[in-house]
Design an enzyme around this catalytic site. Structure first.
Site, mmCIF file in Angstrom:
data_model
loop_
_atom_site.group_PDB
_atom_site.id
_atom_site.type_symbol
_atom_site.label_atom_id
_atom_site.label_comp_id
_atom_site.label_asym_id
_atom_site.label_seq_id
_atom_site.Cartn_x
_atom_site.Cartn_y
_atom_site.Cartn_z
ATOM 1 N N TYR A 161 -49.187 -11.884 8.689
ATOM 2 C CA TYR A 161 -50.071 -11.758 8.955
ATOM 3 C C TYR A 161 -50.188 -10.672 9.927
ATOM 4 C CZ TYR A 161 -50.848 -12.160 14.809
ATOM 5 O OH TYR A 161 -51.088 -11.880 15.610
ATOM 6 N N THR A 212 -51.242 -6.774 16.957
ATOM 7 C CA THR A 212 -50.292 -7.072 17.145
ATOM 8 C C THR A 212 -49.195 -6.057 16.135
ATOM 9 O OG1 THR A 212 -48.123 -8.504 16.297
ATOM 10 C CG2 THR A 212 -50.285 -8.096 14.880
HETATM 11 N N1 UFG Z 1 -37.585 -19.389 16.586
HETATM 12 C C1 UFG Z 1 -36.668 -19.782 17.268
HETATM 13 N N2 UFG Z 1 -36.978 -20.785 17.959
HETATM 14 C C2 UFG Z 1 -37.924 -21.568 17.390
HETATM 15 C C3 UFG Z 1 -39.132 -20.151 17.177
HETATM 16 C C4 UFG Z 1 -39.394 -18.871 17.521
HETATM 17 O O1 UFG Z 1 -35.750 -19.307 17.213
HETATM 18 O O2 UFG Z 1 -38.778 -22.493 17.444
HETATM 19 C C5 UFG Z 1 -37.398 -17.715 17.183
HETATM 20 C C6 UFG Z 1 -38.340 -16.070 16.210
HETATM 21 O O3 UFG Z 1 -37.123 -16.941 14.805
HETATM 22 C C7 UFG Z 1 -38.319 -15.384 16.689
HETATM 23 C C8 UFG Z 1 -38.325 -15.491 18.104
HETATM 24 O O4 UFG Z 1 -37.708 -16.430 18.490
HETATM 25 O O5 UFG Z 1 -37.306 -14.545 15.933
HETATM 26 C C9 UFG Z 1 -39.496 -15.720 18.313
HETATM 27 O O6 UFG Z 1 -41.065 -15.608 17.492
HETATM 28 P P1 UFG Z 1 -42.332 -16.482 18.183
HETATM 29 O O7 UFG Z 1 -42.557 -17.643 16.610
HETATM 30 O O8 UFG Z 1 -42.107 -17.078 19.371
HETATM 31 O O9 UFG Z 1 -42.835 -15.175 17.772
HETATM 32 P P2 UFG Z 1 -42.550 -14.159 16.722
HETATM 33 O O10 UFG Z 1 -41.872 -12.727 16.999
HETATM 34 O O11 UFG Z 1 -42.354 -14.528 15.049
HETATM 35 O O12 UFG Z 1 -44.765 -13.409 16.678
HETATM 36 C C10 UFG Z 1 -45.186 -13.362 18.261
HETATM 37 C C11 UFG Z 1 -46.850 -13.424 17.732
HETATM 38 C C12 UFG Z 1 -47.253 -12.037 17.209
HETATM 39 C C13 UFG Z 1 -46.540 -11.077 17.014
HETATM 40 C C14 UFG Z 1 -44.693 -10.489 17.510
HETATM 41 C C15 UFG Z 1 -44.536 -9.634 18.275
HETATM 42 O O13 UFG Z 1 -46.946 -14.424 16.920
HETATM 43 O O14 UFG Z 1 -48.358 -12.212 17.029
HETATM 44 O O15 UFG Z 1 -45.101 -12.176 18.806
HETATM 45 O O16 UFG Z 1 -42.922 -9.919 18.340
HETATM 46 F F1 UFG Z 1 -46.688 -9.562 16.848
#
Ligand code: UFG
Length: 327
Positions: A142, A118
């Site tokens: 994670y 990731t």
């Molecule tokens: N976000 C919101 N509201 C929501 C959900 C997410 O504002 O309801 C924001 C989060 O705070 C973050 C962005 O959208 O800033 C992306 O969040 P995600 O939860 O969609 O994804 P993450 O970036 O946290 O994590 C995902 C995968 C990981 C990977 C990562 C790489 O779960 O495996 O992307 O960027 F490493």
């Protein structure tokens, strides 16, 4: 000879898309999945063994019966916020279970391994886009659990030169099978695109934007969203690379461009034609401000040619899936 590939977590979101492509490419996928978040119906193109990677006896039996030429390892816990709250679950599922799998592979003499890593291994990168050479400095359990497995794989490849692996560092995977057969199906998703699409559908009464004070163009976090089918294709290329003698290596899988949370929310409203309530909330713990991939390596070494670098298309496939879900 059957070209069997063992796919852990093949009943899950990404694994199921890869299983479909494996079958199309003439491989024989055998899935092992405990169905904790996966779905039986998602395994449309291979055999499903319901079981847990905790169970080494089962793993030995599976290796003995199917003699896979390679293992693709998707089974893991994947949500950043949950990992911050429950780190032991992440170390248990993502590290200990991978150790079990690697030990049984070693006993069984299976040498090719493809690992779902990731972008979270980079933490807050100093340079954007981030290249594979950037240091691993995860900022949440994670990412830490995945970085730990990468280090284990590196050490194992040194100890046993016949053991070779590819670790694919996924950026933000989204969308669904363009043919509508497969898609994301976890009960309470936290990932932005699926969450926004479900909010557009009416499953949630509002979408929260976590953090509006990041140093980005509109204050919200930037991510490199990629279509799940392009990611699946990267796995097929990685497999062929290992089977043709490629050396152990690590590749980013992203498109090399980012969208802010606000841009994604606007796109979801546009593509779905639905308006929904959006509220601004504080930053979510464990979130880096920006993650965008440098992607020349995977294009150069594996010959990866993504087909769906189009945010609206990604959202449209997720929306179609949500409206016509099969499981
Ligand atoms: N976000 C919101 N509201 C929501 C959900 C997410 O504002 O309801 C924001 C989060 O705070 C973050 C962005 O959208 O800033 C992306 O969040 P995600 O939860 O969609 O994804 P993450 O970036 O946290 O994590 C995902 C995968 C990981 C990977 C990562 C790489 O779960 O495996 O992307 O960027 F490493």
């Amino acid at each position: 000879m059957k070209k069997t590939v063992l796919v852990t977590g093949g009943a899950g979101y990404i694994g199921s898309h890869v299983v479909k492509l494996l079958k199309q490419e003439g491989f024989e996928p055998v899935v092992i999945d405990n169905l904790s978040t996966g779905h039986r119906e998602a395994v449309r193109y291979g055999k499903l063994i319901v079981g847990d990677l905790k169970d080494k006896t089962l793993l030995r039996e599976v290796f003995k019966t199917y003699k896979p030429m390679a293992v693709m390892h998707f089974a893991a816990s994947i949500e950043v916020p949950e990992s911050v709250k429950n780190p032991l679950k992440y170390y248990r599922n993502n590290v200990c279970n991978t150790l079990n799998l690697l030990e049984v592979m070693e006993e069984s003499g299976i040498k090719n391994f493809i690992f779902s890593s990731t972008a979270a291994v980079y933490g807050i990168p100093e340079e954007i886009p981030v290249s594979e050479e950037a240091p691993l400095k995860p900022i949440n359990p994670y990412g830490e659990s995945k970085a730990t497995v990468e280090r284990i794989l590196r050490d194992l490849a040194v100890a046993d030169p016949e053991f070779r692996f590819v670790a694919l560092r996924y950026f933000n995977v989204a969308g669904a099978d363009p043919a509508g057969e497969l898609g994301f199906a976890y009960p309470n998703p936290t990932h932005l695109i699926i969450r926004a699409v479900k909010t557009a559908k009416g499953d949630f009464d509002k979408l929260e934007i976590f953090g509006t004070d990041y140093p980005t163009r509109d204050g919200t976090a930037v991510r490199d969203y990629i279509h799940v089918t392009d990611l699946a294709e990267a796995h097929i290329l990685a497999l062929k690379y290992l089977l043709s003698g490629g050396k152990s290596d690590v590749f980013n899988v992203g498109y090399g461009r980012g969208f802010t949370v606000k841009e994604v929310v606007d796109a979801v409203k546009r593509v779905t034609g639905r308006n929904f309530k959006v509220v601004e909330s504080p930053r979510r713990p464990g979130d880096p401000p920006q993650l965008v991939a440098k992607v020349d390596k995977i294009k150069r070494v594996l010959g990866w040619k993504p087909k769906y670098d189009d945010l609206d298309f990604i959202i449209r496939t997720a929306w179609n899936w949500e409206l016509n879900r099969r499981y």
